[in-house]
Design a protein around this motif. Structure first.
Motif, PDB file in Angstrom:
ATOM      1  N   UNK A 131       0.860  -1.186   0.000  1.00 20.18           N
ATOM      2  CA  UNK A 131       0.000   0.000   0.000  1.00 20.18           C
ATOM      3  C   UNK A 131       0.897   1.237   0.000  1.00 20.18           C
ATOM      4  N   UNK A 132       0.331   2.371  -0.424  1.00 15.73           N
ATOM      5  CA  UNK A 132       1.130   3.589  -0.533  1.00 15.73           C
ATOM      6  C   UNK A 132       1.739   3.962   0.825  1.00 15.73           C
ATOM      7  N   UNK A 191      -4.146 -10.756  -9.005  1.00 14.93           N
ATOM      8  CA  UNK A 191      -5.303 -10.016  -8.490  1.00 14.93           C
ATOM      9  C   UNK A 191      -5.076  -8.565  -8.931  1.00 14.93           C
ATOM     10  N   UNK A 192      -6.115  -7.908  -9.412  1.00 15.95           N
ATOM     11  CA  UNK A 192      -5.867  -6.648 -10.122  1.00 15.95           C
ATOM     12  C   UNK A 192      -5.357  -5.522  -9.224  1.00 15.95           C
ATOM     13  N   UNK A 193      -5.606  -5.621  -7.902  1.00 25.23           N
ATOM     14  CA  UNK A 193      -5.180  -4.549  -6.988  1.00 25.23           C
ATOM     15  C   UNK A 193      -3.742  -4.733  -6.506  1.00 25.23           C
ATOM     16  N   UNK A 221       0.902   1.674  -8.546  1.00 26.55           N
ATOM     17  CA  UNK A 221       1.343   1.859  -9.934  1.00 26.55           C
ATOM     18  C   UNK A 221       1.718   0.531 -10.591  1.00 26.55           C
ATOM     19  N   UNK A 222       1.290   0.366 -11.819  1.00 25.28           N
ATOM     20  CA  UNK A 222       1.680  -0.821 -12.592  1.00 25.28           C
ATOM     21  C   UNK A 222       0.736  -1.998 -12.463  1.00 25.28           C
ATOM     22  N   UNK A 223      -0.182  -1.954 -11.482  1.00 26.27           N
ATOM     23  CA  UNK A 223      -1.097  -3.093 -11.316  1.00 26.27           C
ATOM     24  C   UNK A 223      -2.186  -3.046 -12.391  1.00 26.27           C
ATOM     25  N   UNK A 224      -2.885  -4.169 -12.560  1.00 25.42           N
ATOM     26  CA  UNK A 224      -3.950  -4.215 -13.557  1.00 25.42           C
ATOM     27  C   UNK A 224      -5.022  -3.175 -13.244  1.00 25.42           C
TER      28      UNK A 224
END
Ligand code: SAM
Ligand code: SF4
Length: 465
Positions: free
Chosen positions: A71-72, A181-183, A363-366
């Motif tokens: 997470x950020x 997983x897209x997140x 960044x970069x995830x689906x």
């Protein structure tokens, strides 16, 4: 599992003979248990090179942060921490600062441009090259290795147990993740899934038993897809088989595992858990969202109904099983109806505990590429609070149901709040605290405790002869 209490923990193994080592390293770990486990491998590699550890970064020659990108906020914590080493580096320029783990993998050489004080950037599959990178950095050349591997499992490296209570240990059985997983940033920072040689896992567990350890947790991002093909024509080893092999090493050794992906946990695994008393009756089964539409966008490969049937199946085969989950509030496009589906499913599953987060775009995830992060932060936070409240009620209720029961507890050590009390865990992973009562027990003993009171997170009881 992401243990908030342990974030930023520093290790100091081999502190007994400080003068024995040519240089000292300081290592601080963030993120999931896998990172903490990796720090034990890094410590082992450094120790072979003649480096000892210190818990005081001011006296260290090498400072390492083993970082998390999930997470950020996790990344911000590390950035902030790095600024605290600036003064030290100015006063003693020979001190090397290294960034390890997922943030190193995600940002690669950008890290060296953005954080001038960093000398070494090294990804999770490249730790064997750390001595070479240190050598280069000593010569003034900044070092980077973020190559991901399809084979590396560090199977032959005996991890140095750090900050250990001498009772419980983590054993890594696989690395990486193929799930997308897209997140999630993990497939990008930790690479493709690979399973570790079963025999090396068993040997590590045997060593732990001989050192007096009483509990192992088999670790991986998705342990149920463990699949090891031995060389020659030996049969492949599945997760259910591995679980059984570890359980058979000693009836006195408790076996746990984390994490299970709901789509992959099989009946065979559930029956294996039920068959052996020493396999803990506890499954961490991340849900993420209770809405089928959102689950589909998350690429989780199960529906709400399918997950509910899985919970029913667990309760049918292992009636006394504790279940916990990971939950994400406010994923892209999540509506109030979707959110209510999550709340309803939490109540259906009756989790004993959960790890709960609001969605943080990576960044970069689906998801970052395909969807808009369109749920306002204030709404995410409100929904998260509603999820936390629902879970708190269930946790209280679950602990309340244990009042009056006599439970088998493995003592892990003195309670943090009161040294006259022991702290241990039940098979269901619940924390139990009870007075020592002048009995001659020690960490690693199994005892029976009658539960008298409970708080939301702890059971409080009394030793039973
Ligand atoms: N492999 C495990 C699984 O599949 O459930 C968990 C891996 S991840 C280290 C732990 C948890 O972090 C996830 O289950 C998810 O709930 C949470 N998480 C991952 N990415 C996230 C994101 N972008 N925002 C918020 N939470 C996230
Ligand atoms: Fe991330 Fe999904 Fe893999 Fe878990 S299973 S590590 S959430 S991609």
């Amino acid at each position: 599992m992401h243990n908030e209490i342990r974030q930023g923990e520093a290790y100091a193994p081999f502190a007994i003979e400080p003068e024995k080592y040519k240089r000292h390293f300081y290592i601080e770990s963030y993120g999931c248990q896998m990172n903490f486990s990796d720090s034990e491998i890094v410590a082992s590699i450094l120790n072979k090179e003649g480096f000892g550890a210190t818990r005081n970064y001011e006296e260290a020659d090498l400072i390492f942060l083993n970082t998390c990108s999930i997470r950020e906020k996790a990344e911000q914590t590390v950035r902030k921490r790095l600024t605290e080493f600036k003064k030290l580096k100015q006063a003693k320029p020979s001190t090397l600062v290294g960034v390890l783990g997922c943030m190193a993998e995600r940002l690669k050489s950008k890290f060296l441009e953005e954080e001038k004080l960093v000398d070494i950037v090294i990804g999770p599959d490249a730790y064997r090259t750390l001595p070479q990178l240190i050598n280069d950095a000593d010569g003034g050349q900044k070092g980077i290795n973020v190559l991901l591997s399809r084979e590396e499992t560090y199977a032959d490296i005996a991890p140095v147990r750090l900050n250990s209570n001498g009772v419980t240990a983590f054993v890594s059985i696989m690395r990486g993740c193929n799930n997308m997983c897209s997140f999630c940033v993990v497939p990008f920072t930790r690479g493709r899934e690979r399973s570790r040689d079963a025999e090396s896992i068993l040997n590590e567990c045997r060593d732990l038993i001989s050192m007096g350890y009483k509990e192992v947790t088999l670790l991986g991002q998705n342990v149920d897809s463990y699949y090891y093909t031995p060389p020659g024509d030996l049969k492949p080893v599945t997760f259910a088989m591995l679980l059984e092999m570890v359980a058979l090493l000693s009836p006195d050794l408790r076996v746990r595992f984390s994490t299970s992906h709901p789509k992959d946990i099989t009946d065979e695994v559930l029956h294996t858990i039920a068959r052996y008393e020493n396999i803990c009756k506890y499954i961490h089964l991340p849900l993420q969202s209770g809405s089928t539409r959102v689950l589909q966008m998350m690429n989780r490969n199960y529906t709400r109904e399918w997950y509910m049937a899985k919970v029913d199946r667990i309760r049918e085969i292992i009636p006394e099983c504790g279940i916990s989950a990971d939950l994400i509030a406010g994923f892209c496009t999540e509506t109030e109806d979707d959110h209510h589906d999550t709340l309803a499913l939490i109540n259906y599953a009756r989790y004993d505990m959960s790890y709960m987060f609001f969605y943080s775009e990576r960044p970069g995830t689906l998801a970052e590429r395909r969807y808009n992060d369109d749920v306002p932060l204030i709404v995410k936070k409100r929904r998260l609070q509603e999820i936390v409240d629902a879970q708190n009620n269930l946790s209280k209720e679950s602990n309340f149901n244990d009042l009056g029961k006599t439970l088998k507890v493995l003592i892990e050590g003195p309670s943090k709040r009161n040294i006259d009390e022991w702290m241990g865990r039940t098979s269901q992973n619940k924390v139990v605290v009870f007075p020592k009562q002048d009995k001659n027990h020690s960490p690693g003993d199994y005892v029976h405790v009658r539960i008298k009171y409970s708080t939301q997170a702890t059971l409080i009881g009394k030793l039973i002869d």
